[in-house]
Design a protein around this motif. Structure first.
Motif, mmCIF file in Angstrom:
data_model
loop_
_atom_site.group_PDB
_atom_site.id
_atom_site.type_symbol
_atom_site.label_atom_id
_atom_site.label_comp_id
_atom_site.label_asym_id
_atom_site.label_seq_id
_atom_site.Cartn_x
_atom_site.Cartn_y
_atom_site.Cartn_z
ATOM 1 N N ILE A 44 0.876 -1.174 0.000
ATOM 2 C CA ILE A 44 0.000 0.000 0.000
ATOM 3 C C ILE A 44 0.913 1.223 0.000
ATOM 4 N N LEU A 104 -0.046 5.456 0.719
ATOM 5 C CA LEU A 104 -0.414 6.126 1.960
ATOM 6 C C LEU A 104 0.780 6.353 2.862
ATOM 7 N N CYS A 113 1.267 6.854 6.509
ATOM 8 C CA CYS A 113 0.362 6.605 7.627
ATOM 9 C C CYS A 113 1.151 6.268 8.883
ATOM 10 N N VAL A 135 0.849 4.150 11.052
ATOM 11 C CA VAL A 135 1.044 2.729 11.355
ATOM 12 C C VAL A 135 2.393 2.242 10.863
ATOM 13 N N LEU A 136 2.840 2.795 9.752
ATOM 14 C CA LEU A 136 4.081 2.316 9.164
ATOM 15 C C LEU A 136 5.295 2.824 9.933
ATOM 16 N N SER A 168 5.009 4.428 13.505
ATOM 17 C CA SER A 168 4.961 4.426 14.971
ATOM 18 C C SER A 168 4.246 3.224 15.563
ATOM 19 N N GLY A 169 3.664 2.397 14.715
ATOM 20 C CA GLY A 169 2.913 1.260 15.257
ATOM 21 C C GLY A 169 1.475 1.631 15.583
ATOM 22 N N GLU A 170 1.143 2.905 15.493
ATOM 23 C CA GLU A 170 -0.248 3.294 15.727
ATOM 24 C C GLU A 170 -1.044 3.160 14.440
ATOM 25 N N GLU A 171 -2.302 2.863 14.607
ATOM 26 C CA GLU A 171 -3.128 2.642 13.427
ATOM 27 C C GLU A 171 -3.687 3.952 12.895
ATOM 28 N N CYS A 172 -3.787 4.030 11.577
ATOM 29 C CA CYS A 172 -4.568 5.106 10.975
ATOM 30 C C CYS A 172 -6.026 4.763 11.228
ATOM 31 N N PHE A 182 -9.312 4.893 9.601
ATOM 32 C CA PHE A 182 -9.933 5.127 8.300
ATOM 33 C C PHE A 182 -11.418 4.832 8.398
ATOM 34 N N ARG A 183 -11.970 4.994 9.587
ATOM 35 C CA ARG A 183 -13.341 4.567 9.810
ATOM 36 C C ARG A 183 -14.355 5.685 9.581
ATOM 37 N N GLY A 184 -13.895 6.750 8.918
ATOM 38 C CA GLY A 184 -14.813 7.841 8.621
ATOM 39 C C GLY A 184 -14.882 8.834 9.770
ATOM 40 N N ARG A 188 -18.467 2.737 15.032
ATOM 41 C CA ARG A 188 -17.749 2.558 13.778
ATOM 42 C C ARG A 188 -16.881 1.292 13.758
ATOM 43 N N LEU A 243 -6.567 -3.870 14.757
ATOM 44 C CA LEU A 243 -5.407 -3.647 15.616
ATOM 45 C C LEU A 243 -5.823 -3.516 17.080
ATOM 46 N N GLN A 259 3.926 -4.717 9.815
ATOM 47 C CA GLN A 259 3.155 -3.514 9.487
ATOM 48 C C GLN A 259 3.018 -3.287 7.989
ATOM 49 N N TRP A 267 -0.314 -4.483 6.490
ATOM 50 C CA TRP A 267 -1.489 -3.723 6.839
ATOM 51 C C TRP A 267 -2.256 -3.309 5.584
#
Lengths: 397, 397
Positions: free
Chosen positions: A166, A169, A171, A173-174, A176-180, A182-184, B183, B188, B208, B211
């Protein structure tokens, strides 16, 4: 250049500046910029509303195509706001010579302001802000309702999974390990952002018992001449979609009935205050009045290129509306290939005109304009195209 | 009662307690509870895995029906874990007389653990926790992969909008003005919750760069007798769905190829370590081998009640798997009405058995069991039903 010429230029410039200062003071003295539940007409001028429907900001942000469409949509809105000419001489003078004002009093963002299912960042309000910028930068107040694309979660393009990853993007996540997320962006977050950051926004988060519908509220247009008599009521309803079904619920219908009877009890008499209704997705009633092929009388419009994509169910709002003689018209977006108005009982069912370059369809872009005259009272409407042309004028009252 | 009887009871009780203490110390000495990337077999006993597929916890939480299904699903899992009998005498003795251990060494949660699109609260992990409780309470380690329902956003039931409101939900929005987040709980977050709160969980958040797929990881089953030689590798892959397409991506296929060649380079020879693969949604290859009507040889199974609901696209994983002789079988869930195993090239494509009372279909519930014997090496499988019966035994190696 002789000294007298300098004087001439200076005095002319001063005159222009004086006129501008005078006009700006007039504009400032009106309270049309107040973020309340009412807006005032200008003395002696018709009240003019531009409908911006289906702007669909934020599409394909990972290609050149997407941002280009948003620039084009800003051009459409700017063109409409800059080319609508005034109805009377004094405003025409200010408009043509001093560029000191705009002739549109109010803008309605009629849903699908953003295509959130295309937005791979956590905060869709960033695109929403772009969409309202042409109106905000001209000092024009506005109100907005939600469409089915505004709070939708991101839809991952299938082709990304066939590629080696991917890569498009950037993001957290790539890194810091935190998730983006993308749930609106929820309707409530979008509305809160608009209201908190814009003194010109008259949008509201409606009553909590109408949730998950959010954009349910009423505004009054107050007459400059009779400051305590509303000239017209503008009702905004959330027709759903995105994260929940495409409907106007029984609870919303009940709310409309209660609130309209409360603020406008004279509905059944000639002296009731006229009412206009705005939401995004056409109700099933639109299917009943839709022209079969060519648009012919009593309908008025220029394109009839697709079937009405109506709400999933009808839960009572239309029955209530047709029983109120004060309700003059309903305005919706959603169908980009339809721009007609057709009568339905005593009221008109109107489509706006696809304003945005985002979203499906390549029909020329434009904006439905409403013009409300006080004496004699009339509501008329036409479509102003991006190129400045005008068509499909119709009297709605 | 004479004193000698007291002595008899006491000494018998002591014997039981001593045996229990002895056994528990044996169990504790194994590191099968370590939350790492390996698990050890028990000396002299086959390694037994129960697959719990499509539990679908959290359905219709606003009716009696929903929570009742979850109780029933817990009963199925408890029944399976309590009725699987041991393969050798010493364990049978401990099991039958002392109830000091369980005979299942490992559980795989094969996706659709929860029906998140039915969960009208912000945190679906609360239902996930219920689903893993029968395994956790028995001290059995487990691993999980995601299905298409685990991270899905809440789908508002249409009938709620026809009622006079949304009375079924107690939600902050109605009291504090804050919005309920419906949502969905992200993959994760679900995985983090499982890993952080369960020392018995061997699940992992995968690399990651794979993802938005999360449950991509490999575990090794280490032989008790040869502690440095893996007996079998267990690969877990995220087959998508819910918030993104139902696919195993090119990036995942590449990752599998790289990691399997790195840890098990001998794949093409007889001394390669056998490999088993687990994901949720059947790949398109399952359609090719599916029995037409009745299940007949070489396929083995008991129900063939629907069409294979395969992934949306095939992006390379199957081509890689069929080229590795070490890969013995793929196990999936998703189709509740299928429980067969069929050969595909050198490997087997197997369905688990619908374990949960949540989700569609009323076929009797059960669990596919895998049994791995070390000497001589064999992988066999059968289906253990909720009522204790067993059927569809098949040798997979």
């Amino acid at each position: 250049m002789p000294t007298s010429s300098y004087f001439t230029i200076l005095s002319n410039s001063c005159l222009v500046l004086l006129f501008q200062a005078f006009f700006i003071s007039i504009a400032a003295s009106s309270d049309r910029h107040t973020p309340e539940n009412h807006i005032r007409t200008r003395a002696g001028a018709p009240f003019k509303v531009a409908l911006f429907a289906d702007l669909h900001f934020g599409e394909n942000a990972w290609t050149d195509w997407g941002p280009k469409q948003d620039v084009n949509s800003i051009k459409v809105m700017s063109s409409v706001l800059d080319t609508e000419t005034p109805g009377d001489f004094i405003y025409l003078f200010f408009y043509l010579f001093l560029k000191a004002t705009y002739l549109t009093d109010f803008v309605v963002y009629l849903g699908d302001v953003v295509t959130a299912n295309n937005i791979p960042i956590a905060n869709a309000s960033l695109y929403w802000d772009q969409a309202i910028s042409p109106t905000r930068s001209r000092g024009i107040p506005w109100a907005s309702v939600f469409g089915n694309h505004d709070d939708a979660p991101f839809e991952w393009p299938m082709e990304w999974f066939a590629a080696s990853g991917i890569p498009q993007l950037v993001c957290p996540v790539l890194n810091s390990g935190e998730e983006c997320s993308f749930r609106g962006t929820s309707r409530l977050e979008l509305m809160k952002n608009e209201m908190d950051n814009n003194v010109l926004s008259l949008s509201k988060s409606g009553p909590q018992d109408l949730w998950p519908g959010i954009s349910n509220y009423v505004l009054q247009v107050l007459s400059k001449e009779k400051p305590h008599t509303p000239l017209v009521y503008l009702y905004f309803l959330d027709s759903g979609g995105g994260t929940y079904p495409e409907v106007i619920s029984t609870a919303q219908a009940d709310w409309f009935k209660r609130i309209s009877e409360e603020i406008n009890p004279d509905s059944t008499y000639k002296n009731g205050v006229p009412e206009l209704i705005f939401w995004h997705i056409p109700s099933k009633a639109y299917k009943k009045v839709a022209p079969k092929f060519r648009i012919h009388k009593p309908c008025v419009g220029s394109i009839n290129k697709e079937k009405v994509a109506a709400q999933e169910a009808e839960m009572g709002i239309m029955k209530i509306l047709v029983k109120r003689p004060s309700v003059k018209a309903v305005f919706v977006g959603h169908n980009h290939g339809l721009d007609w108005c057709c009568p339905y009982g005593q009221l008109w069912l109107c489509f706006a005109r696809h304003t945005g370059y985002g979203g499906y369809g390549n029909w020329a872009r434009g904006s439905r304009i409403l013009e409300i005259n006080e004496r004699p009272f009339s509501i008329s409407s036409w479509i102003r195209m991006e190129d400045g042309s005008v068509h499909s004028e119709v009297i709605l009252s």
